[in-house]
Write an enzyme that holds these catalytic residues in place. Structure first.
Site, PDB file in Angstrom:
ATOM      1  N   ARG A 101      18.471  38.455  44.265  1.00  0.00           N
ATOM      2  CA  ARG A 101      18.420  39.700  45.041  1.00  0.00           C
ATOM      3  C   ARG A 101      18.387  39.451  46.556  1.00  0.00           C
ATOM      4  O   ARG A 101      18.520  40.389  47.339  1.00  0.00           O
ATOM      5  CB  ARG A 101      17.167  40.499  44.653  1.00  0.00           C
ATOM      6  CG  ARG A 101      17.318  41.453  43.486  1.00  0.00           C
ATOM      7  CD  ARG A 101      18.123  42.696  43.831  1.00  0.00           C
ATOM      8  NE  ARG A 101      17.778  43.263  45.149  1.00  0.00           N
ATOM      9  CZ  ARG A 101      16.713  44.005  45.401  1.00  0.00           C
ATOM     10  NH1 ARG A 101      15.908  44.315  44.430  1.00  0.00           N
ATOM     11  NH2 ARG A 101      16.444  44.449  46.619  1.00  0.00           N
ATOM     12  N   ASP A 151      17.684  51.938  38.672  1.00  0.00           N
ATOM     13  CA  ASP A 151      16.520  52.698  39.121  1.00  0.00           C
ATOM     14  C   ASP A 151      16.746  54.152  38.754  1.00  0.00           C
ATOM     15  O   ASP A 151      17.882  54.590  38.578  1.00  0.00           O
ATOM     16  CB  ASP A 151      16.303  52.564  40.628  1.00  0.00           C
ATOM     17  CG  ASP A 151      14.936  53.113  41.025  1.00  0.00           C
ATOM     18  OD1 ASP A 151      13.948  52.365  40.914  1.00  0.00           O
ATOM     19  OD2 ASP A 151      14.844  54.298  41.393  1.00  0.00           O
ATOM     20  N   ARG A 182      10.485  41.982  40.351  1.00  0.00           N
ATOM     21  CA  ARG A 182       9.901  41.098  41.344  1.00  0.00           C
ATOM     22  C   ARG A 182       8.915  40.080  40.827  1.00  0.00           C
ATOM     23  O   ARG A 182       8.564  39.156  41.557  1.00  0.00           O
ATOM     24  CB  ARG A 182       9.241  41.928  42.446  1.00  0.00           C
ATOM     25  CG  ARG A 182      10.278  42.527  43.361  1.00  0.00           C
ATOM     26  CD  ARG A 182       9.634  43.383  44.423  1.00  0.00           C
ATOM     27  NE  ARG A 182       8.971  44.507  43.783  1.00  0.00           N
ATOM     28  CZ  ARG A 182       8.383  45.502  44.453  1.00  0.00           C
ATOM     29  NH1 ARG A 182       8.364  45.469  45.762  1.00  0.00           N
ATOM     30  NH2 ARG A 182       7.816  46.497  43.816  1.00  0.00           N
TER      31      ARG A 182
HETATM   32  O1  CP3 Z   1      12.123  48.161  33.774  1.00  0.00           O
HETATM   33  C1  CP3 Z   1      13.000  47.391  34.246  1.00  0.00           C
HETATM   34  O2  CP3 Z   1      12.863  46.157  34.239  1.00  0.00           O
HETATM   35  C2  CP3 Z   1      14.309  47.993  34.727  1.00  0.00           C
HETATM   36  C3  CP3 Z   1      14.369  48.321  36.071  1.00  0.00           C
HETATM   37  C4  CP3 Z   1      13.703  49.550  36.667  1.00  0.00           C
HETATM   38  C5  CP3 Z   1      13.522  49.651  38.050  1.00  0.00           C
HETATM   39  N1  CP3 Z   1      13.042  50.891  38.315  1.00  0.00           N
HETATM   40  C6  CP3 Z   1      13.849  48.604  39.014  1.00  0.00           C
HETATM   41  C7  CP3 Z   1      13.206  48.644  40.328  1.00  0.00           C
HETATM   42  C8  CP3 Z   1      13.278  50.742  36.093  1.00  0.00           C
HETATM   43  C9  CP3 Z   1      13.227  51.141  34.637  1.00  0.00           C
HETATM   44  C10 CP3 Z   1      12.866  51.592  37.155  1.00  0.00           C
HETATM   45  C11 CP3 Z   1      12.422  52.978  36.961  1.00  0.00           C
HETATM   46  C12 CP3 Z   1      11.671  53.641  38.043  1.00  0.00           C
HETATM   47  N2  CP3 Z   1      11.916  53.640  39.378  1.00  0.00           N
HETATM   48  C13 CP3 Z   1      10.587  54.507  37.810  1.00  0.00           C
HETATM   49  C14 CP3 Z   1      10.045  54.841  36.463  1.00  0.00           C
HETATM   50  C15 CP3 Z   1       9.194  53.778  35.923  1.00  0.00           C
HETATM   51  C16 CP3 Z   1       7.824  53.697  36.543  1.00  0.00           C
HETATM   52  O3  CP3 Z   1       7.539  52.688  37.178  1.00  0.00           O
HETATM   53  O4  CP3 Z   1       7.067  54.645  36.340  1.00  0.00           O
HETATM   54  C17 CP3 Z   1      10.153  54.999  39.047  1.00  0.00           C
HETATM   55  C18 CP3 Z   1       9.020  55.931  39.291  1.00  0.00           C
HETATM   56  C19 CP3 Z   1      11.014  54.440  40.035  1.00  0.00           C
HETATM   57  C20 CP3 Z   1      10.988  54.691  41.495  1.00  0.00           C
HETATM   58  C21 CP3 Z   1      10.771  53.423  42.218  1.00  0.00           C
HETATM   59  N3  CP3 Z   1      11.764  52.497  42.435  1.00  0.00           N
HETATM   60  C22 CP3 Z   1       9.559  52.892  42.763  1.00  0.00           C
HETATM   61  C23 CP3 Z   1       8.226  53.606  42.746  1.00  0.00           C
HETATM   62  C24 CP3 Z   1       9.862  51.621  43.284  1.00  0.00           C
HETATM   63  C25 CP3 Z   1       8.917  50.601  43.899  1.00  0.00           C
HETATM   64  C26 CP3 Z   1       8.988  50.528  45.375  1.00  0.00           C
HETATM   65  C27 CP3 Z   1       8.367  49.244  45.878  1.00  0.00           C
HETATM   66  O5  CP3 Z   1       9.093  48.457  46.464  1.00  0.00           O
HETATM   67  O6  CP3 Z   1       7.156  49.040  45.645  1.00  0.00           O
HETATM   68  C28 CP3 Z   1      11.248  51.406  43.081  1.00  0.00           C
HETATM   69  C29 CP3 Z   1      12.019  50.207  43.440  1.00  0.00           C
HETATM   70  C30 CP3 Z   1      12.391  49.320  42.310  1.00  0.00           C
HETATM   71  N4  CP3 Z   1      12.957  49.722  41.128  1.00  0.00           N
HETATM   72  C31 CP3 Z   1      12.254  47.918  42.270  1.00  0.00           C
HETATM   73  C32 CP3 Z   1      12.773  47.473  41.047  1.00  0.00           C
HETATM   74  C33 CP3 Z   1      12.907  46.068  40.551  1.00  0.00           C
HETATM   75  C34 CP3 Z   1      11.683  47.063  43.392  1.00  0.00           C
HETATM   76  C35 CP3 Z   1      12.705  46.921  44.460  1.00  0.00           C
HETATM   77  C36 CP3 Z   1      12.973  45.489  44.812  1.00  0.00           C
HETATM   78  O7  CP3 Z   1      12.900  44.581  43.951  1.00  0.00           O
HETATM   79  O8  CP3 Z   1      13.328  45.262  45.979  1.00  0.00           O
END
Ligand code: CP3
Length: 361
Positions: A57, A93, A48
């Protein structure tokens, strides 16, 4: 092991990476070999903070976007093009493999992964079936597209570690205190061990898919494991994480292990089988190296919030990270946790440039 040897241990082979990829600064640093400059990538670099990400997206829910190989390829490449980072991380994710085996979950914007029916009983374990490559055919396809586009830039595959996945499954969503998770861990150690073992099997299968499709390194995200005391980590989590690392050891690709708030766990996280230990911003890298011990590279660890400060302050704090890393056997520069969504992308581009010029040898 050189790029052209077959992995030991009867593992299926993977496509051999081009020599230029094998010789990239990122993979060399992971292997603790001399590097032309300190390699840089950012957790959550694809996401984001980038306007071009928000554009592609638009109107597509997060989990659905992970299942379209062309879209995954585009989003994964965006930060490589824009920032010149030394590695790409596969856009996905940590809950994608759970969704792929039929767990009813969704990623709610601004909240995170939410599981409709949490997993808390022995009967619930049956819902965690094995993952096959066919369940995630879009991952194999996307990695094929990506490695063709990336040239010498390595692709990092990843998965959630058993504890962090269990936390989402048992709590039913993000949690500050992990109370249901810990209640299960302390109250029914056998069910807990069986749950983590199931997750280790699924996670191993998912990492193998990515490596066999062409990922050059893998990162196991145990983001929330910092909630545990070392004795509990050793007893209740380490066996499952170790199982995952052992499952992919024979491929010879670097295995990175990352968590947040893990200052007291760094040594154990290395022992679990990592080649590279990720460090958050709370422990300076020279101290982290003492805790991890010899024979492993470190990754980290600029506080992601520093990027909201002035360019001069970012440089000063980055200099501190590089100075603390000066004596390490191998260092991959990263943030101490993921890029925050409102980060100025130009601050990230400047940071890559700064680390590269400061460390050019
Ligand atoms: O690192 C990268 O660039 C690759 C993409 C990636 C995403 N999630 C994309 C994502 C990776 C490696 C993850 C891993 C992930 N997901 C973790 C481990 C890494 C960390 O941050 O500790 C965890 C705990 C998650 C679970 C998760 N998914 C959370 C807490 C969230 C955020 C929710 C929010 O909207 O605040 C997500 C959603 C997510 N995963 C987004 C992205 C780009 C945002 C969703 C969006 O863009 O609409």
């Amino acid at each position: 092991m050189s790029a052209n040897e077959t992995p030991a241990g009867g593992q299926p082979t993977r496509p051999q990476p081009p020599t230029a990829t094998y010789d990239s600064a990122f993979l060399k640093a992971c292997r603790r070999e001399p590097v032309p400059h300190t390699p840089v990538w950012f957790m959550r670099q694809a996401g984001r903070s980038l306007p071009e990400y928000r554009k592609v997206r638009e109107g597509i829910p997060m989990l659905e976007s992970c299942m379209h190989p062309e879209l995954v390829t585009e989003i994964t490449l965006q930060p490589v093009r824009r920032h010149g980072v030394d590695a790409a991380i596969y856009f996905s994710d940590i809950v994608v493999p759970l969704k792929a085996i039929g767990i009813d979950l969704d990623i709610k914007p601004g909240v995170g992964p939410v599981v409709e029916q949490p997993i808390r009983t022995r009967a619930d374990l049956d819902r965690l079936r094995d993952l096959t490559p066919e369940d995630v055919a879009y991952v194999t396809e996307a990695i094929g597209l990506l490695t063709a586009e990336l040239g010498a830039t390595p692709l990092i595959g990843f998965a959630g570690a058993p504890f962090t996945l269990a936390s989402y499954l048992v709590e039913g969503g993000p949690s500050r205190n992990h109370e249901h998770t810990k209640a299960l861990m302390y109250g029914d150690p056998q069910l807990w061990a069986d749950l983590l073992d199931r997750l280790a099997v699924i996670t191993s299968a998912f990492l193998k898919v990515q490596i066999e499709a062409g990922a050059s390194a893998v990162q196991l995200f145990d983001s929330w494991v910092g909630a545990l005391a070392p004795a509990d980590y050793r007893r209740s989590v380490m066996p499952a994480s170790r199982k995952v690392f052992e499952a992919v050891a024979g491929y010879g690709v670097p295995r990175i292990h990352f968590g947040v708030g893990t200052g007291e766990l760094l040594g154990l996280m290395g022992e679990a089988g990592a080649d590279v230990v990720g460090v958050d911003w709370r422990v300076p890298l020279d101290e982290a190296a003492r805790r991890v011990g010899p024979g492993r590279a470190l990754q980290g660890n600029l506080d992601p919030a520093v990027l909201f400060s002035t360019p001069e302050a970012v440089e000063a704090r980055t200099r501190e990270v590089l100075d603390a890393a000066a004596g390490l056997e191998g260092h991959v520069f990263n943030l101490g946790h993921g890029v925050l969504p409102t980060t100025d992308p130009d601050a990230l581009t400047r940071l890559v440039e700064y680390v590269h010029t400061q460390t050019a040898r």
